[in-house]
Motif scaffolding. Structure first.
Motif, PDB file in Angstrom:
ATOM      1  N   LEU A   1       0.832  -1.199   0.000  1.00  0.00           N
ATOM      2  CA  LEU A   1       0.000   0.000   0.000  1.00  0.00           C
ATOM      3  C   LEU A   1       0.870   1.255   0.000  1.00  0.00           C
ATOM      4  CD1 LEU A   1      -2.941   1.037   0.177  1.00  0.00           C
ATOM      5  CD2 LEU A   1      -2.685   1.034   2.658  1.00  0.00           C
ATOM      6  N   LYS A   2       1.879   1.264   0.837  1.00  0.00           N
ATOM      7  CA  LYS A   2       2.758   2.429   0.909  1.00  0.00           C
ATOM      8  C   LYS A   2       3.588   2.586  -0.359  1.00  0.00           C
ATOM      9  CE  LYS A   2       3.102   2.767   5.933  1.00  0.00           C
ATOM     10  NZ  LYS A   2       3.993   2.842   7.120  1.00  0.00           N
ATOM     11  N   LEU A   3       4.011   1.472  -0.944  1.00  0.00           N
ATOM     12  CA  LEU A   3       4.799   1.553  -2.165  1.00  0.00           C
ATOM     13  C   LEU A   3       3.973   2.084  -3.328  1.00  0.00           C
ATOM     14  CD1 LEU A   3       6.918  -1.693  -1.855  1.00  0.00           C
ATOM     15  CD2 LEU A   3       7.786   0.654  -1.888  1.00  0.00           C
ATOM     16  N   ALA A   4       2.693   1.750  -3.367  1.00  0.00           N
ATOM     17  CA  ALA A   4       1.818   2.317  -4.396  1.00  0.00           C
ATOM     18  C   ALA A   4       1.763   3.834  -4.258  1.00  0.00           C
ATOM     19  CB  ALA A   4       0.420   1.720  -4.301  1.00  0.00           C
ATOM     20  N   TRP A   5       1.715   4.313  -3.001  1.00  0.00           N
ATOM     21  CA  TRP A   5       1.720   5.756  -2.772  1.00  0.00           C
ATOM     22  C   TRP A   5       3.049   6.348  -3.224  1.00  0.00           C
ATOM     23  CZ3 TRP A   5       4.547   9.466  -0.408  1.00  0.00           C
ATOM     24  CH2 TRP A   5       3.942  10.716  -0.257  1.00  0.00           C
ATOM     25  N   TRP A   6       4.147   5.671  -2.914  1.00  0.00           N
ATOM     26  CA  TRP A   6       5.455   6.179  -3.309  1.00  0.00           C
ATOM     27  C   TRP A   6       5.600   6.232  -4.833  1.00  0.00           C
ATOM     28  CZ3 TRP A   6       8.634   9.021  -0.753  1.00  0.00           C
ATOM     29  CH2 TRP A   6       8.752   8.901   0.631  1.00  0.00           C
ATOM     30  N   GLN A   7       5.008   5.274  -5.530  1.00  0.00           N
ATOM     31  CA  GLN A   7       5.056   5.330  -6.987  1.00  0.00           C
ATOM     32  C   GLN A   7       4.378   6.591  -7.503  1.00  0.00           C
ATOM     33  OE1 GLN A   7       3.339   1.479  -7.867  1.00  0.00           O
ATOM     34  NE2 GLN A   7       5.336   0.552  -8.227  1.00  0.00           N
ATOM     35  N   ASP A   8       3.233   6.922  -6.920  1.00  0.00           N
ATOM     36  CA  ASP A   8       2.550   8.162  -7.299  1.00  0.00           C
ATOM     37  C   ASP A   8       3.395   9.381  -6.932  1.00  0.00           C
ATOM     38  OD1 ASP A   8       0.355   6.791  -8.277  1.00  0.00           O
ATOM     39  OD2 ASP A   8      -0.792   6.954  -6.416  1.00  0.00           O
ATOM     40  N   GLU A   9       4.048   9.320  -5.771  1.00  0.00           N
ATOM     41  CA  GLU A   9       4.858  10.452  -5.332  1.00  0.00           C
ATOM     42  C   GLU A   9       6.060  10.673  -6.242  1.00  0.00           C
ATOM     43  OE1 GLU A   9       6.177  13.598  -2.620  1.00  0.00           O
ATOM     44  OE2 GLU A   9       4.394  12.861  -3.641  1.00  0.00           O
ATOM     45  N   MET A  10       6.637   9.610  -6.776  1.00  0.00           N
ATOM     46  CA  MET A  10       7.744   9.773  -7.712  1.00  0.00           C
ATOM     47  C   MET A  10       7.279  10.479  -8.982  1.00  0.00           C
ATOM     48  SD  MET A  10      10.406   8.775  -6.141  1.00  0.00           S
ATOM     49  CE  MET A  10       9.532   9.462  -4.722  1.00  0.00           C
ATOM     50  N   ARG A  11       6.065  10.207  -9.418  1.00  0.00           N
ATOM     51  CA  ARG A  11       5.517  10.921 -10.570  1.00  0.00           C
ATOM     52  C   ARG A  11       5.298  12.395 -10.233  1.00  0.00           C
ATOM     53  NH1 ARG A  11       3.091   5.727 -11.606  1.00  0.00           N
ATOM     54  NH2 ARG A  11       1.356   6.103 -10.176  1.00  0.00           N
ATOM     55  N   ARG A  12       4.823  12.645  -9.015  1.00  0.00           N
ATOM     56  CA  ARG A  12       4.642  14.036  -8.604  1.00  0.00           C
ATOM     57  C   ARG A  12       5.986  14.761  -8.519  1.00  0.00           C
ATOM     58  NH1 ARG A  12       0.419  11.604  -5.379  1.00  0.00           N
ATOM     59  NH2 ARG A  12       1.909  11.220  -3.669  1.00  0.00           N
TER      60      ARG A  12
END
Length: 287
Positions: free
Chosen positions: A72-83
């Motif tokens: 779950l946290k890694l999915a958020w981090w993937q989005d954060e890398m795009r941001r």
């Protein structure tokens, strides 16, 4: 993509990283701490940011972390890398990286690839072949370390930097695997290459055994020698003209090799030995 005419893009103000993230990024006495302490002045802020991200992701790879929570946290981090790549980061560490003076001049894509490599580790996907070690470890740590150098200054020798950080990453991967393989095996993960384990006659029961059976110990000894070779390669990969600017990398290599072969327990004496080794390695980089 260049900004449309008539717009004005401003870089966020670089503020000190929160103490909690700093402590996790460079815990006193660790190799990361000494490499950061003796790094070139322009490298310290980028190193701190990359080390801070690495610490957050390493915690998610720890066998003690619930897998569903990690994913779950890694999915958020993937989005954060795009941001982060788009200039709209929200996590304090990424906001810190985006505010570095050279942030607009670098490509943050390696960090997105690192998150994907972390996710593969968490999922328990093993290395199928020994040849997969270098690309996996490079994605996990080698390319982010090279990015830290690019965030510090222009890199005049990309090949030397890539060879150094790639070798460091492979050595780091092997060192951690040798140390933690039993904990990994207890949660169903195998950090070693499947083809190598089969050739060595090592099975799941062997990985859980304490002490390791002779054939597993022989395999681990071979991995330790490979890790030592990677550390030695990393120490020599940078051309002399680049060693002063990137001296944190030889420091990591020297400390990694020393700790790989260390048999003495932790203590104040060992801490002083590490500090002296880091200092002398950084000093030699000036020559």
């Amino acid at each position: 993509m260049p900004a449309p005419k008539g717009t004005h893009l401003t870089r966020p103000v670089l503020k000190p990283l929160d103490a909690t993230y700093r402590t996790r990024a460079v815990p006193p006495g660790t190799a990361r701490y000494w490499s950061w302490l003796f790094a070139a002045a322009e490298s310290r802020a980028p190193l701190l940011g990359i080390y801070a991200l690495g610490a957050e992701w390493q915690a998610l790879m720890d066998p003690a972390t619930e897998i569903s929570v990690a994913h779950l946290k890694l999915a958020w981090w993937q989005d954060e890398m795009r941001r982060l790549a788009a200039g709209s980061a929200v996590h304090p560490i990424c906001v810190y990286l985006a505010a570095l003076p050279r942030a607009a001049a670098v490509d943050f894509t390696p960090l997105a690839a690192a998150v994907m490599a972390v996710a593969a580790q968490v999922s328990g996907a093993p290395l199928e072949r020994g040849a997969d070690l270098e690309p996996q470890s490079r994605a996990l740590w080698g390319d982010p370390m090279a990015l830290a150098s690019r965030l510090a200054a222009d890199v005049s020798d990309e090949e030397g930097l890539s060879n150094c950080t790639g070798a460091l990453a492979a050595a780091d991967y092997l060192s951690k695997s040798i140390r933690d393989y039993r904990r990994e095996a207890q949660v169903g993960r195998v950090p070693f290459a499947i083809d190598e384990l089969m050739a060595a006659g090592v099975d799941n029961d062997d990985l859980a055994a304490d002490p390791p059976p002779p054939h597993l110990q022989s395999y681990l000894d071979g991995l330790r020698r490979r890790a030592a070779q990677y550390f030695e390669t990393a120490a020599q990969a940078l051309p002399p003209a680049q060693r002063t600017r990137h001296r944190h990398l030889p420091v990591l290599a020297a400390l990694g090799l020393e700790r790989l072969n260390r048999r003495t327990p932790a203590g104040e004496r060992r801490r002083l030995q590490d500090m002296l080794l880091a200092w002398t390695t950084a000093r030699r980089a000036h020559r």
